[in-house]
Design a protein around this motif. Structure first.
Motif, PDB file in Angstrom:
ATOM      1  N   ALA A 169      24.332  30.664  26.887  1.00  0.00           N
ATOM      2  CA  ALA A 169      23.930  31.735  25.977  1.00  0.00           C
ATOM      3  C   ALA A 169      22.662  31.361  25.218  1.00  0.00           C
ATOM      4  O   ALA A 169      21.782  32.207  24.982  1.00  0.00           O
ATOM      5  N   ALA A 170      22.536  30.094  24.836  1.00  0.00           N
ATOM      6  CA  ALA A 170      21.331  29.641  24.142  1.00  0.00           C
ATOM      7  C   ALA A 170      20.102  29.749  25.051  1.00  0.00           C
ATOM      8  O   ALA A 170      19.021  30.153  24.604  1.00  0.00           O
ATOM      9  N   LEU A 171      20.264  29.397  26.319  1.00  0.00           N
ATOM     10  CA  LEU A 171      19.145  29.518  27.260  1.00  0.00           C
ATOM     11  C   LEU A 171      18.718  30.977  27.400  1.00  0.00           C
ATOM     12  O   LEU A 171      17.518  31.274  27.486  1.00  0.00           O
ATOM     13  N   LEU A 218      15.945  21.617  30.760  1.00  0.00           N
ATOM     14  CA  LEU A 218      16.037  23.072  30.642  1.00  0.00           C
ATOM     15  C   LEU A 218      15.252  23.604  29.455  1.00  0.00           C
ATOM     16  O   LEU A 218      14.817  24.760  29.461  1.00  0.00           O
ATOM     17  N   VAL A 219      15.080  22.793  28.424  1.00  0.00           N
ATOM     18  CA  VAL A 219      14.296  23.192  27.253  1.00  0.00           C
ATOM     19  C   VAL A 219      13.311  22.077  26.931  1.00  0.00           C
ATOM     20  O   VAL A 219      13.489  20.923  27.342  1.00  0.00           O
ATOM     21  N   VAL A 220      12.285  22.424  26.181  1.00  0.00           N
ATOM     22  CA  VAL A 220      11.287  21.442  25.747  1.00  0.00           C
ATOM     23  C   VAL A 220      11.055  21.612  24.252  1.00  0.00           C
ATOM     24  O   VAL A 220      11.248  22.701  23.693  1.00  0.00           O
ATOM     25  N   VAL A 221      10.664  20.519  23.605  1.00  0.00           N
ATOM     26  CA  VAL A 221      10.303  20.553  22.188  1.00  0.00           C
ATOM     27  C   VAL A 221       8.839  20.186  22.063  1.00  0.00           C
ATOM     28  O   VAL A 221       8.290  19.445  22.897  1.00  0.00           O
ATOM     29  N   GLU A 222       8.216  20.692  21.010  1.00  0.00           N
ATOM     30  CA  GLU A 222       6.767  20.508  20.872  1.00  0.00           C
ATOM     31  C   GLU A 222       6.374  19.115  20.422  1.00  0.00           C
ATOM     32  O   GLU A 222       5.227  18.687  20.664  1.00  0.00           O
ATOM     33  N   LYS A 223       7.316  18.389  19.799  1.00  0.00           N
ATOM     34  CA  LYS A 223       6.946  17.074  19.288  1.00  0.00           C
ATOM     35  C   LYS A 223       8.199  16.217  19.113  1.00  0.00           C
ATOM     36  O   LYS A 223       9.327  16.700  19.103  1.00  0.00           O
ATOM     37  N   LEU A 231       9.406  23.349  17.132  1.00  0.00           N
ATOM     38  CA  LEU A 231       9.613  24.497  18.011  1.00  0.00           C
ATOM     39  C   LEU A 231      10.303  24.069  19.306  1.00  0.00           C
ATOM     40  O   LEU A 231       9.979  23.036  19.888  1.00  0.00           O
ATOM     41  N   VAL A 232      11.237  24.898  19.732  1.00  0.00           N
ATOM     42  CA  VAL A 232      11.971  24.691  20.980  1.00  0.00           C
ATOM     43  C   VAL A 232      11.667  25.854  21.906  1.00  0.00           C
ATOM     44  O   VAL A 232      11.700  27.013  21.480  1.00  0.00           O
ATOM     45  N   ALA A 233      11.391  25.567  23.175  1.00  0.00           N
ATOM     46  CA  ALA A 233      11.068  26.623  24.136  1.00  0.00           C
ATOM     47  C   ALA A 233      11.859  26.417  25.418  1.00  0.00           C
ATOM     48  O   ALA A 233      12.279  25.301  25.740  1.00  0.00           O
ATOM     49  N   LEU A 234      12.062  27.505  26.123  1.00  0.00           N
ATOM     50  CA  LEU A 234      12.697  27.430  27.428  1.00  0.00           C
ATOM     51  C   LEU A 234      11.701  26.848  28.430  1.00  0.00           C
ATOM     52  O   LEU A 234      10.575  27.341  28.571  1.00  0.00           O
ATOM     53  N   ALA A 235      12.104  25.789  29.114  1.00  0.00           N
ATOM     54  CA  ALA A 235      11.237  25.156  30.104  1.00  0.00           C
ATOM     55  C   ALA A 235      11.217  25.977  31.390  1.00  0.00           C
ATOM     56  O   ALA A 235      12.140  26.749  31.655  1.00  0.00           O
ATOM     57  N   PRO A 236      10.180  25.825  32.212  1.00  0.00           N
ATOM     58  CA  PRO A 236      10.179  26.507  33.513  1.00  0.00           C
ATOM     59  C   PRO A 236      11.429  26.200  34.333  1.00  0.00           C
ATOM     60  O   PRO A 236      11.965  27.080  35.015  1.00  0.00           O
ATOM     61  N   LEU A 237      11.918  24.960  34.233  1.00  0.00           N
ATOM     62  CA  LEU A 237      13.136  24.601  34.958  1.00  0.00           C
ATOM     63  C   LEU A 237      14.346  25.354  34.395  1.00  0.00           C
ATOM     64  O   LEU A 237      15.259  25.721  35.144  1.00  0.00           O
ATOM     65  N   GLY A 238      14.358  25.588  33.076  1.00  0.00           N
ATOM     66  CA  GLY A 238      15.446  26.360  32.476  1.00  0.00           C
ATOM     67  C   GLY A 238      15.434  27.806  32.933  1.00  0.00           C
ATOM     68  O   GLY A 238      16.490  28.396  33.200  1.00  0.00           O
TER      69      GLY A 238
END
Length: 256
Positions: A169-171, A218-223, A231-238
């Motif tokens: 659900a978070a993804l 599945l997700v990436v963080v900016e730092k 900031l948290v973003a959905l990665a291309p793999l996610g």
């Protein structure tokens, strides 16, 4: 069970059986012998359930673990704890093994024969040569792409095996609202995983819940290090994982 209640249950069971068997002669005659036997068996089972429903209820409440040939099922919630521990030990997305460079100048050797791989290799070689005749560079590029695709799908299968429904659900939220802050991600965790499953997830368990999504790419963080404003973003793999679930018809409503 008290004697009065037992007699009451017996009377109700007798009435059930009587109601099932007290058909008019014309109706009974119209029924096939097999149907009559089935009716008697069903009536008996219903009567048994009525007679011993209190005992059955107590037995079900005592049930905590089911063992069957080839495995068992834990009904106490320990299975969720085991899944959380498995997520903590989950490796990062793996890479395909390739031959390592040898110190001696001998030329690389062909892979060893394999009765398992050879039929698949022959089929892939035939399809690639049919689709792209003659151009070895393009054929090699497509062979590498097929290997990469197989690796990604294998990783997705491993991820899906351990992922919780609240993490899926978070993804999906990140797929629409990405990026969001860690503070908002934590709030989502509290309102979904903790609120709906307080026996499994605690307010202080946000980091391991979120780390699985990071570890599996599945997700990436900016730092790094991460704080509430990160900031948290959905990665291309996610995003590809969500498409993988849709393409395979996998349910997003997994437990927890």
């Amino acid at each position: 069970m008290s004697r009065t209640n037992q007699f009451g249950h017996i009377a109700r069971g007798q009435r059930i059986i009587g109601a099932c068997l007290s058909r008019r002669p014309s109706q009974a005659a119209a029924m096939a012998p097999t149907a009559q036997v089935v009716l008697i068996i069903v009536a008996g089972l219903i009567a048994f359930a009525v007679l011993f429903r209190d005992e059955i209820r107590r037995r079900l409440q005592d049930l905590r673990n089911v063992t069957f040939p080839g495995g068992s099922a834990d009904l106490t919630g320990n299975e969720a704890m085991a899944q959380i521990e498995a997520q903590k030990r989950a490796p990062e997305a793996e890479t395909l093994p390739v031959p390592t460079a040898q110190p001696d100048p001998s030329p690389p050797q062909l892979p060893a024969p394999s009765v398992v791989f050879e039929p698949i290799e022959s089929d892939l070689r035939r399809r690639i040569e049919t689709s792209i005749p003659g151009n070895l560079t393009v054929q090699m590029a497509w062979a590498v792409r097929l290997a990469a695709q197989a690796q990604v799908e294998r990783d997705h299968e491993m991820t899906y095996r351990l992922i919780f429904g609240s993490q899926i659900a978070a993804l999906k939220v990140l797929n629409v609202r990405s990026p969001i802050t860690v503070a908002l991600a934590r709030e989502f965790y509290l309102k979904t995983a903790v609120q709906h499953h307080p026996d499994v997830f605690k307010p202080t368990d946000f980091e391991p819940w979120a780390d699985y999504l990071l570890t599996r790419g599945l997700v990436v963080v900016e730092k790094q290090p991460v704080d509430d404003d990160t900031l948290v973003a959905l990665a291309p793999l996610g995003r590809d994982f969500l498409m993988f679930m849709t393409g395979r018809g996998l349910s997003e409503n997994k437990i927890y």
